[in-house]
Design a protein around this motif. Sequence first.
Motif, PDB file in Angstrom:
ATOM      1  N   LEU A   1      -3.829  -0.170   1.487  1.00 58.88           N
ATOM      2  CA  LEU A   1      -3.363  -1.045   2.571  1.00 58.88           C
ATOM      3  C   LEU A   1      -3.032  -2.443   2.041  1.00 58.88           C
ATOM      4  O   LEU A   1      -2.084  -3.083   2.505  1.00 58.88           O
ATOM      5  N   ASP A   2      -3.788  -2.902   1.063  1.00 57.03           N
ATOM      6  CA  ASP A   2      -3.508  -4.204   0.461  1.00 57.03           C
ATOM      7  C   ASP A   2      -2.219  -4.164  -0.365  1.00 57.03           C
ATOM      8  O   ASP A   2      -1.460  -5.136  -0.390  1.00 57.03           O
TER       9      ASP A   2
ATOM     10  N   LYS B   1       0.571  -4.396   2.100  1.00 55.27           N
ATOM     11  CA  LYS B   1       0.741  -5.792   2.533  1.00 55.27           C
ATOM     12  C   LYS B   1       1.454  -6.612   1.465  1.00 55.27           C
ATOM     13  O   LYS B   1       2.256  -7.489   1.789  1.00 55.27           O
TER      14      LYS B   1
END
Length: 175
Positions: A28-29, A32
């Motif tokens: 998820l990072d 992003k």
Amino acid sequence: PAHVDSDRELSSEIDKVVTQLDPSIEWLDRLKAMVRIEALLLGGAAEWDSFPNQLVKLRKPLTTQVADRRSAIVRQAAHLLVILAAELGGEFEKDATHFVPELFKCSVITVQIIAESGDYGVRGILHNCQARHLVPKLCETASKDRSVKLRALAAGWLRVVVHTWDGLGGQRNHE
């Protein structure tokens, strides 16, 4: 959009993104981080003189994301490459010749979202960047690759080239 006020600030932002794109970082990072690059592009980052050199720093990390087997990561990476090609046009040619063969590999994966992302990435890059060095590779793939699916996709990609690139059919008079 995310704006930067100097080449130094752009370099700092890109360095942060490169760190966040490490495969050991939570997916998820990494997602992003790719969205952050897109925000920087929307904010005019490509207009800075240092941007082409900054893009070199992203080549390996983005290649790693394209090769990931998590569909959301591959989809975002393909999308980002299309945005980069749209923003940079002909300046993206060297990167296109690197990334398009990587996207070929995704296009034949059995996971449909990854395969569609690879196809979307190749089509988008070819539509936005006339990377003429790719034409022989596309022709060879369309005629000689062992994968029937990849041969068919390559023929479709060649149609994109013929219909959208200047001097290859995109400017034809239809009488």
